[in-house]
Design a protein around this motif. Sequence first.
Motif, short mmCIF file in Angstrom:
data_model
loop_
_atom_site.label_atom_id
_atom_site.label_comp_id
_atom_site.label_asym_id
_atom_site.label_seq_id
_atom_site.Cartn_x
_atom_site.Cartn_y
_atom_site.Cartn_z
N HIS A 1 -7.17 11.17 -2.04
CA HIS A 1 -6.60 10.21 -3.01
C HIS A 1 -5.73 9.16 -2.32
N GLU A 2 -4.90 9.61 -1.42
CA GLU A 2 -4.02 8.70 -0.69
C GLU A 2 -4.82 7.65 0.06
N GLN A 3 -5.87 8.12 0.67
CA GLN A 3 -6.73 7.20 1.44
C GLN A 3 -7.30 6.12 0.53
N ILE A 4 -7.73 6.56 -0.66
CA ILE A 4 -8.36 5.61 -1.58
C ILE A 4 -7.36 4.55 -2.00
N THR A 5 -6.14 4.93 -2.30
CA THR A 5 -5.11 3.99 -2.70
C THR A 5 -4.90 2.94 -1.62
N LYS A 6 -4.81 3.40 -0.40
CA LYS A 6 -4.60 2.49 0.72
C LYS A 6 -5.72 1.47 0.79
N LEU A 7 -6.94 2.01 0.67
CA LEU A 7 -8.11 1.14 0.77
C LEU A 7 -8.09 0.07 -0.32
N SER A 8 -7.74 0.51 -1.49
CA SER A 8 -7.73 -0.48 -2.59
C SER A 8 -6.66 -1.54 -2.35
N GLY A 9 -5.49 -1.14 -1.76
CA GLY A 9 -4.43 -2.12 -1.40
C GLY A 9 -4.98 -3.14 -0.42
N VAL A 10 -5.67 -2.67 0.56
CA VAL A 10 -6.24 -3.57 1.56
C VAL A 10 -7.19 -4.54 0.88
N HIS A 11 -7.95 -4.02 -0.06
CA HIS A 11 -8.92 -4.86 -0.76
C HIS A 11 -8.21 -6.01 -1.49
#
Lengths: 751, 332
Positions: free
Chosen positions: A128-138
């Motif tokens: 989940h944490e990884q996904i959040t980060k990725l979406s921030g980058v997006h």
Amino acid sequence: MTFSSFQLYYGINKEGKAAEQAESLDPCDINGAHFNPDLFLNKLRRECSLAELMDQETCMVKQIRSLDSDMQTLVYENYNKFISATDTIRKMKNDFKKMEDEMDCLSANMSAITEFSARISGTLQDQHEQITKLSGVHTLLRKLQFLFELPARLNKCLELQAYAQAVRSHRRARCVLQQYSHLPSFKGIQDDCHAIMDKLAQELRQKFRDGGSSAKDLSECVELLLQLDEPAEELCDKFLSHAQSRLETDLQGLEAEIRPTIPSPTSNTDILEFIDRGCNEFVSSLCLVIASYQELFINHAQTGELLQAFVGDLAARYFSLVERRIQEEKGVGDNSLLVRALDRFHRRLQAVAKLLPGSPVPNQGTEIVIRAATERVKQYLSALQSFYMDSLTDVRQALATPRLSVVSASGAGGGALLGASILNQIKSVLASVHLFTAKDIAFSNKPYFKGEFCSQGVRESLVVSFIKFVCQSSRQFCESAGDKGGSTPPALLLLLSRLCLDYETSTISYILTLTDEQFLVQHHSPVTPVTTLCTEAREAAQKLLNHYVKVQGLIISQMLRKSVETRDWVNTIEPRNVRAVMKRVVEDTTSIDVQVGLLYEEGVRKAHSSDSSKRTFSVYSSSRQQARYAASYTPSAPMDTNLLSNIHKLFSERIDIFSSVEFNKVSVITGIIKISLKTFLECVRLRTFGRYGLQQIQVDCHYLQMYLWRFVSDENLVHFLLDEIVGSSAHRCLDPAPMEQSVIEVICERG
Amino acid sequence: MEDDAPVIYGLEFQARALTAQAAETDAIRFLVGTQSLKFDNQIHIIDFDDENNIINKNVLLHQAGEIWHIGASPADKAVLTTCYNKTSDSRVVSCAAVWRMPSDWETGSHESPDDSAHNPQTLELLCHLDDSAHINTACVLWEPMGDGKRVISLADNHALLWDLQESSTQATVSNTATLEGKGQLKFTSGKWSPHHNCSQLATANDTAIRGWDLRTMSQIYCIENAHGQLVRDLDFNPNRQYYLASCGDDCKVKFWDVRNVQEPVKTLEEHSHWWKTYFHFHINLPGNQHFSKSCFFKETFPLFYIVKFQSFPTAKLTCVLDIKHLILNFNT
């Protein structure tokens, strides 16, 4: 079945209760609660025969039996019910035990599920944490993309003239660009953007400067420019100057409507249309400007003053136009149009008042309305005055009919008519002016219209001024026209005098009361009291009547004077007739009497002596006359006190020839006769008479005596003056030989 | 001397003519001419002593007829003019003449005051102011402040300017002006203006007042209907050259500015019983005091009313000519 019998049982019981209530106290009722078997038995035994007792007994036995069987049935049925209830309870006991076991099993399962769930969440946490980060980058990447695309996008917006969108986009990016401007790539973007935005601003300014666009477009423009951090004051100025140019075209339109009035006043639009146009075009645009201005520049403190000055300036020009237009409203026919126009004008300015609370504009507008109202009152006054003068001219023309009888008849009618028509005119003017204070007119609530307009405006400047004008113009008839050959017909003087007198007695107080009632006048400032006006009217009436007497007296005097001056009194023949001029004098006096009688009351006269017409004149009757002759050749006496008292007496006995007359017929005619006879006397004193000259005067005087005594208040006055005339002519006679009284009478009676 | 009792002087006959002696500078002196149809008429010379409040009088006979107007020469105090009615053959003719008082009238009266009344001296006729064409003279006016050589007589509708020669014993008409118009016009009264080098004359006929320029003998202004009734008399303001006062039978006194005769400057109508009212002129009184004098007429009684002395503004001399009495009243 059991239920129904239960019910039956209780039902009986219920009925029994009801019966018990009715006859509860009867101890002999077998079904009652207070049943006493002993009393019952005793009673039966005492009251019934044996056969009856036997019947009673059988009946009772029968009843007892049926009751017993009923009871048995009931007991049986109840027993059955108890049995089945016991069975049911036993069955329930078994079922509950089974359910308890199943519940225990369920709770064990639930705890197992909870345990599993916790375990799964623990494993998923990292992902989940990884996904959040990725979406921030997006998101960041999308923002960056927006920034990189911004110049192109702005350019496109510029091309499409979607300025609002461009500004919106730029605003979003501006802070970021500012923040990261140290990075060269961002710097580039920022520079690009700046260049584009400058261009945009340029274009906006251009558009703004052109000024062709509507007010709404303009305000949009300004809004955008403001968002682009343009200096607010400059924008204010520009905004206002644009607004001004547009409002000025409105004003010019209005002005153009005023101009063509000079060549063709008929095709002119009426004032209501004019004001409508002014309100719809100018005032509403002005309101729009004020509103958008305030919206745009709400945060800029000093700009409020600019707006005030701007509005004040334009409003002043608008007002001057409106005032010019109002001044052209000269016709006094229909006041409602003007009032409605002013009302609309005033109402629309209230909008400005709401938008600009501190503005002097609405007050100026109110002042204009006030000025217009005062001006209107003035116009009404002059209209009333000219109406009055026109009426007088009409009356004068009516009086110009040659025959005297017609003159007097039309005089009286004309008088009443004149008074009535003037009163009507005043009433209609009051009604017109009253529109200014009508309830549905907005400005009538202003303190001016409630107080000063009513008292100073309407009452003083209109009604009181008019009354004063009537008095004054009447007085002028006495002053200017009087000696210049009597350009005013005497009948008019008489008529006006009556009019003024009527004013004094009733009309003034009526008009003023009417005014006070209609306008609810509250006198804050001192107003002319009714009595002052009445005094003035009475003075005018008096003056007119005096003047009438003088004019009429003068006319008769002239006849007498001519008749005395043009005759050779020394060489005249023995009198055979009364001279025609004397007949004329009597005729004229009679017609004057009729004329005055139409307008004034009779008046009081002293009692006549029985021989009024037959009084004799003795040439030497006057004792004074004899004294004069006796005094001949007496030495002069410088300090003769006796003589002095005689002279005082002489002076005190004087008849006031030109004295004021009273408001009645007799007094008026007396005044005229006094003047006429006095002139006659003075003329006689300047002539020299022969014997027959004296005799002719005797005849003439007797004739006058015969006819004039009846007109005057005191016939002794006529006697005295005629006596003086005859006496003076005797004194001026070369050969004073008077005519026999009997001969005189014969001549006079012959006519 | 405050509010002294009036001094009253009785005349034997009725009188209508009164004038102040203009050439007399030492005394307050009046001349009164009487009217009698039956007896010889007289001229009474009345001196008023304002200090003792008494009157000295002398009587001269005027046998020519009843006197309607009297005028005193401004240069010679012994010379005067009268307008008088002469009755002959049942005709009444109005004439005018210049007279000289006998030289000893003054001394005579002092010696025997009682005799003077009974044996009055007679006026010496200097010349008649009549030419055959113009009779019915209404009044004769001396040139104000002149040398006593020019007079104007108003006869019917003519104004005649006379030159007096040979010590006033000869009179010749040097110029005439004629009043023209409809009807029988007749001058009733007039005054010679003391202003403009004595080149103007004002006359009254009926209700009109006219001004004349004596150099051209032409009319210069006309106030039609100056009064509602006959204009009795008129006079110039001695101090203000354009101002004229007039009084009429309508009981009014009007003041006119002759430069604008449309409306009177002022109208007095206060006393409704003043049948005839006053006019302005001035006479010389002792010490050469200048008097502004107004004249009232009350009924047929001319009433001279001296309004003020220039040196004593509050002082006034009232001089009333009743029908047969002269009443003088001096107040300070």
